[in-house]
Design a protein around this motif. Structure first.
Motif, PDB file in Angstrom:
ATOM      1  N   ALA A  93       9.348 -87.635 -87.397  1.00  0.00           N
ATOM      2  CA  ALA A  93       8.942 -87.704 -88.807  1.00  0.00           C
ATOM      3  C   ALA A  93       8.008 -88.893 -89.035  1.00  0.00           C
ATOM      4  N   ALA A  94       8.369 -90.034 -88.468  1.00  0.00           N
ATOM      5  CA  ALA A  94       7.521 -91.218 -88.640  1.00  0.00           C
ATOM      6  C   ALA A  94       6.155 -90.980 -88.019  1.00  0.00           C
ATOM      7  N   LEU A  95       6.155 -90.314 -86.864  1.00  0.00           N
ATOM      8  CA  LEU A  95       4.878 -90.001 -86.220  1.00  0.00           C
ATOM      9  C   LEU A  95       4.038 -89.102 -87.123  1.00  0.00           C
ATOM     10  N   ASN A  96       4.682 -88.089 -87.700  1.00  0.00           N
ATOM     11  CA  ASN A  96       3.940 -87.197 -88.581  1.00  0.00           C
ATOM     12  C   ASN A  96       3.356 -87.952 -89.773  1.00  0.00           C
ATOM     13  N   ASN A  97       4.152 -88.857 -90.350  1.00  0.00           N
ATOM     14  CA  ASN A  97       3.623 -89.664 -91.442  1.00  0.00           C
ATOM     15  C   ASN A  97       2.427 -90.501 -90.990  1.00  0.00           C
ATOM     16  N   LEU A  98       2.552 -91.057 -89.800  1.00  0.00           N
ATOM     17  CA  LEU A  98       1.474 -91.888 -89.271  1.00  0.00           C
ATOM     18  C   LEU A  98       0.220 -91.052 -89.025  1.00  0.00           C
ATOM     19  N   VAL A  99       0.420 -89.877 -88.444  1.00  0.00           N
ATOM     20  CA  VAL A  99      -0.715 -88.978 -88.198  1.00  0.00           C
ATOM     21  C   VAL A  99      -1.367 -88.619 -89.526  1.00  0.00           C
ATOM     22  N   LEU A 100      -0.525 -88.319 -90.507  1.00  0.00           N
ATOM     23  CA  LEU A 100      -1.043 -87.985 -91.826  1.00  0.00           C
ATOM     24  C   LEU A 100      -1.878 -89.133 -92.390  1.00  0.00           C
ATOM     25  N   LEU A 101      -1.354 -90.332 -92.234  1.00  0.00           N
ATOM     26  CA  LEU A 101      -2.040 -91.520 -92.748  1.00  0.00           C
ATOM     27  C   LEU A 101      -3.400 -91.709 -92.078  1.00  0.00           C
ATOM     28  N   VAL A 102      -3.396 -91.696 -90.757  1.00  0.00           N
ATOM     29  CA  VAL A 102      -4.651 -91.900 -90.022  1.00  0.00           C
ATOM     30  C   VAL A 102      -5.622 -90.782 -90.355  1.00  0.00           C
ATOM     31  N   PHE A 103      -5.092 -89.565 -90.370  1.00  0.00           N
ATOM     32  CA  PHE A 103      -5.949 -88.424 -90.642  1.00  0.00           C
ATOM     33  C   PHE A 103      -6.564 -88.515 -92.048  1.00  0.00           C
ATOM     34  N   LEU A 104      -5.752 -88.908 -93.023  1.00  0.00           N
ATOM     35  CA  LEU A 104      -6.286 -89.016 -94.384  1.00  0.00           C
ATOM     36  C   LEU A 104      -7.414 -90.034 -94.446  1.00  0.00           C
ATOM     37  N   PHE A 105      -7.273 -91.110 -93.680  1.00  0.00           N
ATOM     38  CA  PHE A 105      -8.332 -92.124 -93.692  1.00  0.00           C
ATOM     39  C   PHE A 105      -9.609 -91.638 -93.015  1.00  0.00           C
ATOM     40  N   VAL A 106      -9.474 -91.104 -91.811  1.00  0.00           N
ATOM     41  CA  VAL A 106     -10.707 -90.740 -91.097  1.00  0.00           C
ATOM     42  C   VAL A 106     -11.270 -89.418 -91.581  1.00  0.00           C
ATOM     43  N   GLY A 107     -10.432 -88.556 -92.113  1.00  0.00           N
ATOM     44  CA  GLY A 107     -10.932 -87.273 -92.584  1.00  0.00           C
ATOM     45  C   GLY A 107     -11.363 -87.319 -94.038  1.00  0.00           C
ATOM     46  N   TYR A 178       3.256 -78.198 -79.464  1.00  0.00           N
ATOM     47  CA  TYR A 178       2.472 -79.410 -79.638  1.00  0.00           C
ATOM     48  C   TYR A 178       1.017 -79.184 -79.273  1.00  0.00           C
ATOM     49  N   LEU A 179       0.186 -79.670 -80.120  1.00  0.00           N
ATOM     50  CA  LEU A 179      -1.237 -79.665 -79.788  1.00  0.00           C
ATOM     51  C   LEU A 179      -1.501 -80.876 -78.908  1.00  0.00           C
ATOM     52  N   ILE A 180      -0.916 -81.986 -79.316  1.00  0.00           N
ATOM     53  CA  ILE A 180      -0.981 -83.202 -78.517  1.00  0.00           C
ATOM     54  C   ILE A 180       0.458 -83.640 -78.298  1.00  0.00           C
ATOM     55  N   ASN A 185       9.703 -84.164 -76.538  1.00  0.00           N
ATOM     56  CA  ASN A 185      10.066 -83.871 -77.919  1.00  0.00           C
ATOM     57  C   ASN A 185       9.409 -84.823 -78.921  1.00  0.00           C
ATOM     58  N   LEU A 186       8.211 -85.208 -78.625  1.00  0.00           N
ATOM     59  CA  LEU A 186       7.459 -86.020 -79.576  1.00  0.00           C
ATOM     60  C   LEU A 186       5.989 -85.642 -79.452  1.00  0.00           C
ATOM     61  N   GLY A 187       5.431 -85.243 -80.556  1.00  0.00           N
ATOM     62  CA  GLY A 187       4.030 -84.863 -80.486  1.00  0.00           C
ATOM     63  C   GLY A 187       3.532 -84.355 -81.828  1.00  0.00           C
ATOM     64  N   ILE A 188       2.282 -83.962 -81.836  1.00  0.00           N
ATOM     65  CA  ILE A 188       1.693 -83.443 -83.062  1.00  0.00           C
ATOM     66  C   ILE A 188       1.668 -81.927 -82.938  1.00  0.00           C
ATOM     67  N   SER A 189       2.444 -81.266 -83.777  1.00  0.00           N
ATOM     68  CA  SER A 189       2.555 -79.821 -83.623  1.00  0.00           C
ATOM     69  C   SER A 189       1.391 -79.115 -84.301  1.00  0.00           C
ATOM     70  N   LYS A 190       1.154 -77.889 -83.845  1.00  0.00           N
ATOM     71  CA  LYS A 190       0.002 -77.137 -84.353  1.00  0.00           C
ATOM     72  C   LYS A 190       0.131 -76.857 -85.837  1.00  0.00           C
ATOM     73  N   ASN A 191       1.346 -76.540 -86.277  1.00  0.00           N
ATOM     74  CA  ASN A 191       1.463 -76.207 -87.700  1.00  0.00           C
ATOM     75  C   ASN A 191       1.232 -77.435 -88.586  1.00  0.00           C
ATOM     76  N   PHE A 192       1.488 -78.608 -88.039  1.00  0.00           N
ATOM     77  CA  PHE A 192       1.244 -79.800 -88.845  1.00  0.00           C
ATOM     78  C   PHE A 192      -0.252 -79.968 -89.104  1.00  0.00           C
ATOM     79  N   ARG A 275      11.164 -77.440 -89.817  1.00  0.00           N
ATOM     80  CA  ARG A 275      11.352 -78.185 -88.585  1.00  0.00           C
ATOM     81  C   ARG A 275      10.393 -79.367 -88.491  1.00  0.00           C
ATOM     82  N   THR A 276       9.217 -79.203 -89.063  1.00  0.00           N
ATOM     83  CA  THR A 276       8.246 -80.275 -88.990  1.00  0.00           C
ATOM     84  C   THR A 276       8.504 -81.234 -90.135  1.00  0.00           C
ATOM     85  N   GLN A 277       9.118 -82.352 -89.818  1.00  0.00           N
ATOM     86  CA  GLN A 277       9.569 -83.241 -90.880  1.00  0.00           C
ATOM     87  C   GLN A 277       8.597 -84.386 -91.118  1.00  0.00           C
ATOM     88  N   VAL A 278       8.627 -84.857 -92.335  1.00  0.00           N
ATOM     89  CA  VAL A 278       8.089 -86.184 -92.623  1.00  0.00           C
ATOM     90  C   VAL A 278       9.248 -86.966 -93.217  1.00  0.00           C
TER      91      VAL A 278
END
Lengths: 326, 295
Positions: A93-107, A178-180, A185-192, A275-278
């Motif tokens: 979940a923390a990873l997903n939040n982090l990915v979301l954060l980074v993605f929001l900034f660069v995207g 996982y896409l990455i 059991n830790l990664g960035i899933s496709k649906n995310f 399943r994909t939590q934040v």
């Protein structure tokens, strides 16, 4: 404090004085003044700050949310469990939040800035473009979620499937692969990623409006002199326009961080297999959802989320009020 | 001077400008796809889009999705629920926050910045840290039956009004105090000379001058409260009493989902905010940037 100062006389420290202090007020005015502050503050503190403190308190207990006399202190047990037994849930979940954060900034944040920059050139039809880009921001994230779910991401015949699916159904929102992958059991899933795209669609317009307003207020002569000095477009943006936008940058940074950490609605709607939590969903699930009744652990999740936000809240608030006069 | 340069620039259509327009037009079209797609789907029979996909020329249009969504989703009732929450919440939020903003920005006292920090920081907290104790608090607060179907603050309209007021007043206090701070300080002094009470100074002098900020905030807060999903989903567990935005959560069936029906329901939910946005666009954008511009 209570003296009425003659107008336009600079006070000590050179701070502008807004008015006299309320202590100089007469009896009735004083009561009115007190009530004007006290009533709103009562509600705000009772319903926002008291629960916040209570969450911190509950996070050190094993309360089941039913009877107060069953509360017992467990120290850091909830936190310990989160970092051991529920390690996978939490870090994912923390990873997903982090990915979301980074993605929001660069995207979307950069894209929103780009759109603002382009629309700031006073193009013909600029207002129409602006309205179009801004429209998603007006919609609730829940509606955005439902629109994307039904029309874009529908497995068999959504627009995304028809355009990119190559004639076959694509399970955009349910694909946990996982896409990455960082580990098993830790990664960035496709649906995310699919969820990120939908969030960006809304976020970019928001950022655009903020920057556009900031750019409109930049002195035109500043730009003209930059052009006269022979700056090319990038130099003028980087060295002339961008530095003047600092207050907006702060607001955009705070909004983006807080949105990324608080994200709930759209993920609640789009993440149908749950399943994909934040962090926000994890907290809510532990408090009230299927895994319900575990107030202690749910509160511990909430406190961790709060701590992540806290740094930015403090940074923003001090940044804003530092120069404020007393 | 600047204006003439700008007009001149508008007429000159350089290759660069053409590329720019092409880029913006393409982006704008892509941007509209989800909304236009949802509206398009909402007018088509589900069987047909299942058969042909969404990217197809329609054989027929229908209003059935809207009719069904209206009935199954009890849209009218949900609009009403929203209205019952929105009107008092919005009024009270602006009333409360303008009072605190007035007291903190127009008078010097020891803790005025402290109060502003309290409200500003409160507005930035994640809702998740508030919700559990709030839920427990609401669940233990009885209300008489004529005020609440559930007999408690939990699951009642009042509970939602209260949390909206408490939470949103953080942002509004912040914005309004920034705005009021900029009004000339002589206003207060003149009021004192004229013998005006604190209340008169607030209500008759400062509030009328704060109208632009209030209008902007009202527009913005309208959409924020209207769009609320989280508070309503958690604090209105019984689907019937939910306001419209969160009632969308009830429509997605567990075994069968009619996407076109959901699209129609989404359009119902979206319409009021879109109408307000297009009618009051100026205020709306002013509201966002009021919050962004340092006072």
């Amino acid at each position: 404090m209570a003296t009425i100062s003659p107008t336009k006389t600079p006070l000590k420290k050179g701070k502008p004085r807004r008015g006299k202090g309320p202590m100089a007020l007469s009896g009735r005015d004083r009561t009115v003044f007190f009530l004007m502050v006290a009533v709103p503050t009562f509600f705000h503190v009772l319903l926002v700050w008291v629960p916040t403190l209570a969450s911190i308190f509950f996070s050190f207990t094993d309360w089941n949310g039913i009877r107060f006399d069953s509360i017992s202190f467990v120290g850091l047990l909830n936190y310990e469990q989160i970092f051991t037994v529920f390690e996978r849930d939490f870090f994912q979940a923390a990873l997903n939040n982090l990915v979301l954060l980074v993605f929001l900034f660069v995207g979307p944040t950069l894209f929103g800035m780009l759109l603002a920059y382009l629309l700031d050139k006073n193009l013909k039809g600029g207002r129409i473009y602006q309205s179009v880009f801004y429209t998603p921001v007006v919609l609730s994230l829940a509606v955005v979620g439902f629109m994307w779910q039904s029309v874009i991401y529908s497995t068999e015949n959504g627009l995304a499937t028809e355009l990119f699916g190559g004639g076959e159904g694509v399970n955009w929102l349910g694909n946990q692969d996982y896409l990455i992958a960082f580990s098993d059991n830790l990664g960035i899933s496709k649906n995310f990623i699919a969820i990120l795209v939908a969030i960006s669609w809304r976020h970019a317009g928001y950022i655009m409006v903020l920057y556009l307003a900031g750019m409109k207020s930049v002195d035109q002569s500043l730009r003209e002199s930059a052009a006269l000095d022979g700056c090319n477009e990038w130099q003028a943006f980087r060295h002339v326009l961008f530095p003047t936008l600092k207050p907006i940058n702060v607001v955009v940074a705070v909004i983006t961080v807080i949105e990324a950490l608080r994200a709930f609605d759209i993920i609640y709607v789009l993440n149908t297999p749950r399943r994909t939590q934040v962090l926000s969903i994890l907290t809510t699930n532990n408090l009230l959802g299927e895994g319900g009744g575990n107030v202690g652990r749910g509160s511990a999740y909430a406190v961790l989320l709060f701590l992540l936000c806290l740094g930015f809240v403090i940074w923003y608030v001090t940044n804003h009020y530092r120069e404020s006069e007393l | 001077m600047a204006a003439t340069t700008v007009v001149g620039a508008k007429k000159r259509l350089t290759p660069g400008r053409v590329v720019l327009h092409l880029f913006l037009i393409t982006t704008a079209i892509v941007w509209l796809v989800p909304i236009v797609g949802a509206v398009y789907a909402s007018f088509r029979p589900f069987q047909e889009t299942v058969r042909d996909g969404y990217l197809s020329i329609p054989d027929s249009f229908t209003l059935d999705n809207y009719r069904n969504a209206w009935e199954q989703g009890d849209i009218l009732g949900k609009y009403w629920n929203t209205l019952l929450i929105l009107v008092p919440a919005l009024t009270l939020t602006l009333f409360f926050s303008s009072m605190v903003a007035f007291a903190a920005s127009r008078y010097s006292w020891r803790f005025n910045v402290g109060f502003l920090v309290l409200f500003t920081a409160g507005n930035l907290l994640p809702q998740q840290i508030i919700i559990q104790p709030l839920f427990q608090m609401y669940n233990r607060t009885p209300l008489p039956d004529f005020l609440s179907n559930s007999g408690k603050l939990n699951g009642s309209t009042w509970g939602l009004i209260l949390i909206h007021v408490a939470f949103q007043s953080g942002f509004c206090t912040f914005v309004l105090s920034n705005y009021m701070k900029l009004l000339p300080k002589e206003l207060n002094e003149a009021a004192v000379v004229d013998g005006a009470s604190v209340w008169t100074t607030y209500w008759r002098i400062i509030m009328p001058l704060t109208r632009p900020a209030l209008a902007a905030l009202a527009t913005l807060e309208f959409t924020w409260i209207y769009n609320d999903f989280f508070w309503a989903v958690v604090l209105e567990q019984q689907g019937d009493d939910r306001p419209i935005t969160s009632s969308l959560a009830n429509l997605g069936g567990e075994f069968f989902t009619d996407d076109n029906l959901i699209a129609a329901a989404s359009v119902y939910v979206a319409i009021p905010t879109l109408v307000v946005y297009f009618a009051l666009q100026k205020h709306f954008i002013a509201g966002l940037t009021l919050g962004a511009n340092k006072g």
